[in-house]
Design an enzyme around this catalytic site. Structure first.
Site, mmCIF file in Angstrom:
data_model
loop_
_atom_site.group_PDB
_atom_site.id
_atom_site.type_symbol
_atom_site.label_atom_id
_atom_site.label_comp_id
_atom_site.label_asym_id
_atom_site.label_seq_id
_atom_site.Cartn_x
_atom_site.Cartn_y
_atom_site.Cartn_z
ATOM 1 N N GLU A 270 0.812 -1.199 0.204
ATOM 2 C CA GLU A 270 -0.163 0.016 -0.098
ATOM 3 C C GLU A 270 0.921 1.132 -0.037
ATOM 4 O OE1 GLU A 270 -3.543 2.124 3.031
ATOM 5 O OE2 GLU A 270 -2.233 0.590 3.543
ATOM 6 N N LYS A 327 -9.577 2.492 -2.991
ATOM 7 C CA LYS A 327 -9.854 1.925 -1.647
ATOM 8 C C LYS A 327 -11.288 2.737 -1.282
ATOM 9 C CE LYS A 327 -8.449 1.372 3.104
ATOM 10 N NZ LYS A 327 -7.566 1.813 4.185
ATOM 11 N N CYS A 379 -5.568 -2.776 3.051
ATOM 12 C CA CYS A 379 -5.303 -2.698 4.624
ATOM 13 C C CYS A 379 -6.641 -3.102 5.287
ATOM 14 C CB CYS A 379 -4.889 -1.305 4.932
ATOM 15 S SG CYS A 379 -4.569 -0.999 6.749
#
Length: 518
Positions: A270, A327, A379
């Site tokens: 990430e 995301k 994440c």
């Protein structure tokens, strides 16, 4: 010590013990000991007020030990220990309220049979609420304690929530067995409720036997050839990573390591390139050309920005593949500020780079990496079972990229890896988790870790994955199996007070002619 104070202490310790069942300690039996002790204390408590207090103290013991890493994240990056302590304490206090809800819901159970039927349902309700309310915090759900045991196979049917249900069911049955023997040893009563004892043992044993058989079911099947995988763990801590003077060094590292370690699928972490995508177009073009030359698909995490000056925590495929992902589920305070108009006076105390992201769509096109359809999660997103299920679609592989350096040297990176294992079991897919500083790993469809890198080390993980197709029961029906079983248990609990059940009076065994009733 007064027995009431002792019970509160024992409840706190039981809550803390539950943390030992999660990674990295990974002692699954601790979950049963913890819950059994907690339920036993609830059942001998004299009134609802007392039960509520025991529940709240249990929650504090659990969350104070299991999610203490929140302090590490806040204090490190706000550079304020005081702020870290205050916000972490507030977080624990709020989360512990869910156990008060559990006690209030379970209070409708008045008999041992009802307790065995209602407690697992009530536990499932609070976990679902914790997943959904206030953006959700589905971390350290009870089912994760069994990731390395055969009971985790229930996740392929009803997700992690059904695993939690089963653990709770077995635990409450064990607590009822303990209560029966306590009652037998009581000099005034000395009796055993045979019906309760048999039912407790039966309800504890059946899920265990069924779990053994469910664990043998193979829900998905390979499709296509196996692929070689490389995970590049750069190990750049936050202050290094977001230092503009180190950007060229970081870019050079990822490029050279990728060039020197070709594979079918290569994963960076990430925000592996910590800058805006439009600023590095020439670099990304070079990565694309290099990847095509060595017949690789490379997933690069970076920050994208559009014409409206909206920022996206994103990832892009280069080389032998295509696609991008923005995301969707952002981290409160880490990536955006909820209720910004109210909290703006306090934002100056946080020192979090790139904390004004815009979220992407809930369901986005899958990535194509060397012909493998990949469902990507960044994440924190991997902790949300419903969102993973929705985004998975017909993907052959799950990929998770993360920067767990935000968690410091706490329990969180290991708990995050455990969550990834559960997603593999739920979906019947291989999972590749690529992190900045660990835990980076490859997981097979049974949730077993087949390759892993040590934390806080710059390294490369090599392995193989097999694209998978097909659907588990969870993928087909989602939460419905859990809901069905919960409704069945609720109906049975209501029927347990009917005349039909009342006719079957339990036998009472005594060893004294002088029995006093409770």
């Amino acid at each position: 010590m007064h027995h009431k104070s002792l019970h509160l202490l024992l409840s706190f310790l039981a809550g803390a013990l539950l943390t030992c069942a999660f990674a990295p300690i990974n002692y699954p039996l601790a979950a049963f000991v913890s819950l059994c002790s907690f339920f036993y204390l609830l059942n001998i408590a004299q009134n609802l007020k007392r039960k509520t207090l025991l529940g709240y103290v249990y929650g504090i013991g659990f969350f104070a030990t299991s999610v203490s890493w929140v302090y590490v994240s806040i204090s490190t990056f706000s550079q304020s220990s005081t702020l870290g302590i205050l916000l972490t304490a507030l977080f624990i206090i709020i989360l512990s309220l869910f156990f008060i809800i559990f006690v209030l819901l379970s209070a409708i159970a008045k008999t041992p049979i009802q307790r065995m039927l209602i407690y697992p349902v009530a536990w499932g309700v609070i976990e679902l609420a914790r997943t959904k309310l206030f953006t959700g915090f589905p971390w350290v759900l009870l089912g994760y304690t069994q990731t390395d045991s055969f009971l985790a196979s229930y996740a392929s049917i009803g997700g992690v929530y059904l695993v939690s249900f089963i653990v709770c069911l077995i635990s409450v049955c064990l607590s009822e067995i303990l209560l029966q023997f306590k009652q037998f040893k009581n000099q005034r009563i000395q009796r055993i409720n045979k019906t309760t004892l048999i039912l407790s043992i039966t309800l504890a044993v059946i899920p265990i036997i069924a779990g053994i058989f469910i664990n043998k079911i193979t829900w998905t099947h390979p499709v296509g050839k196996s692929k070689t995988v490389r995970i590049i763990q750069g190990n750049y801590v936050e202050y290094q990573k977001w230092d503009p003077t180190r950007l060229q060094h970081i870019m050079r590292y990822y490029y050279q390591v990728t060039r020197n370690n070709p594979a079918d699928l290569i994963f960076w972490s990430e925000n592996s390139i910590p800058t805006f995508k439009p600023y590095i177009t020439s670099y990304l073009k070079a990565v694309d050309e290099m990847a095509k030359a060595q017949d690789s698909a490379v997933l690069v995490g970076t920050v994208d920005v559009n014409a409206k000056s909206q920022y996206f925590n994103s990832a892009f495929v280069y080389g032998n593949g295509y696609g991008h992902y923005y995301k969707h589920h952002l981290v409160p305070f880490g990536e955006y500020y909820p209720f910004e108009y109210l909290l703006s006076p306090f934002m100056q105390y946080f020192n979090i780079p790139m904390s004004s992201f815009t979220k992407g769509q809930e369901i986005q096109p899958l990535l194509d990496m060397d012909g493998v359809l990949v469902a990507l999660f960044i994440c924190y997103e991997s902790a949300y079972p419903f969102e993973v299920r929705a985004q998975l679609q017909n993907a052959h592989l799950i990929a998770i990229i993360s920067d767990d350096a935000w968690f410091g040297n706490s329990l969180a990176p290991w708990q995050h890896a455990q969550i990834a294992q559960m997603r593999a079991i739920e979906t019947g897919r291989f999972v590749v988790q690529s992190t900045n500083n660990g835990v980076s790993l490859i997981i097979n469809p049974k949730g077993q870790v087949i390759a892993q890198l040590p934390r806080n080390k710059q390294s490369i993980l090599s392995g193989k994955i097999t694209p998978m197709a097909g659907q588990t029961f969870w993928m087909q029906y989602g939460i419905y199996p859990f809901v069905f079983i919960s409704l069945l248990f609720i109906i049975l609990s209501l029927l347990s007070g009917s005349p039909i059940f009342a006719k079957a009076k339990p036998e009472v065994y005594t060893n004294s002619t002088n029995i006093q009733q409770e």
